[in-house]
Motif scaffolding. Structure first.
Motif: not given
Lengths: 155, 195
Positions: B102, B143, B152, B154, B156
């Motif tokens: 990840s 974000v 940025w 993501p 999880f």
């Protein structure tokens, strides 16, 4: 050997546990809806659902998905019998090149399953992690709103 | 005994974390105690029968059983620490696999390369006394404000269960060279509940 529950079928996969789900879906299981865009969780093209939550399959190793229900666009319906989300995207002609669309559809599916009456602002906010380089955003938003109507039983 | 092995209670006790009066009393009452396996086989019946016994008698029983273990407090503490370290290492191993799948693609590149992010041994969130900041960043991502450019990452929260996030946090903490965080699982649970 890992077992994955994909679109209601439990499948054995050979890939190492650290392999991102996307590669297993596309290369091993032949499910090509989810797309490789960036490989970094930054574009959204690889989005699928795990227990109803939208996840980036390019950065989610299969080891963390044991026992969770994975869904891809292939699980939303068939060519003969498209599901509401697919039907709406066809009606709205929302795809241009189409590369980002499966990811958009799955995130939208997660949103509408929680709230089929999501407003345009809610749809826009939910789809924020997704990039579309063709510029079909307006049609995509319309398609998602239409899918919500279909899910609520409007014809 | 009835096809089950009854582990020793004296100094030969094989329990990875040595028993204490308190943990024995809890175990005899509930059949389960923190840091110990739960009762099984004929021992489950014993616990059931002990439900008739009052707390003072149970305490006396636990005190007697604990007295059978004559190893020194220092030796017992050493065993306990070693067992907890092994448990932490096994969590960290799972966390390492999650990191590989990840995080590694971006964070192994470093900031210098396109799509690269900070190498995590350099991250401050790993060094502070609580896993809170790191857990929140992993769950919610980074974000930029709406309509603005910026770094940025993501989110999880949907991809990792609380347990998997805990394993990842334990692994990442080890990269910082700081002593392990206490009760990472509890903190993660609180954060995912929104406390």
């Amino acid at each position: 050997m890992a077992k994955l529950d994909v679109n209601g079928r439990v499948l054995e996969v050979q890939a190492d546990g650290a392999t991102p789900l996307l590669y297993v879906l596309r290369d091993e299981l032949g499910l090509n809806a989810a797309k490789f865009g960036c490989g970094l969780g930054q574009c959204g093209a690889c989005t699928v659902l795990a227990d109803g939550e939208a996840i980036f399959s390019c950065i989610t190793p299969v080891s963390v998905l044991q026992g969770r229900k994975i869904r891809t666009v292939e699980g939303l319906g068939t060519v003969e019998k498209p599901g509401p989300m697919q039907q709406a995207f066809i009606e709205a002609q929302a795809a241009q090149c189409g590369y980002c669309i499966p990811g958009m559809m799955m995130r939208a599916q997660a949103l509408l399953e929680r709230n089929a009456g999501a407003s345009e602002n809610e749809i826009r906010a939910a789809l924020q992690p997704h990039l579309c380089r063709c510029g079909t955003h307006m049609r995509i938003v319309h398609a998602v709103a239409r899918a919500g109507e279909l899910m609520r039983g409007k014809s | 005994m009835e096809g089950w092995h009854a582990p020793a209670l004296n100094s030969a006790s094989p329990s990875p974390v040595p028993w204490t009066v308190e943990t024995l009393q809890t175990y005899l009452r509930h059949g389960i105690a923190d840091l110990h396996a739960q009762s099984a086989g004929p021992m489950s019946e014993v616990v059931h029968d002990l439900s008739q016994v009052n707390e003072a008698d149970l305490r006396a029983l636990a005190t007697y059983i604990a007295s059978l273990d004559t190893r020194s407090d220092a030796d017992r503490a050493k065993l306990r620490e070693a067992a907890l370290a092994r448990a932490g290492a096994s969590k960290a191993q799972h966390g390492n696999a999650i990191y590989d799948g990840s995080c590694a693609d971006c964070h192994n590149r470093g900031r210098g390369e396109q799509g690269g992010a900070l190498e995590l041994p350099l991250g401050t969130a790993l060094t502070i006394p609580t896993p809170r900041n790191l857990a929140t960043i992993i769950r919610e991502g980074i974000v930029p404000p709406e309509g603005e450019r910026g770094a940025w990452m993501p989110a999880f929260a949907g991809a990792l269960t609380d347990e998997q996030l805990t394993e990842l946090l334990v692994y990442l903490r080890a990269l910082s060279g700081q002593p392990a965080w206490r009760d990472v699982a509890g903190e993660v649970k609180k954060i995912s509940r929104g406390d």
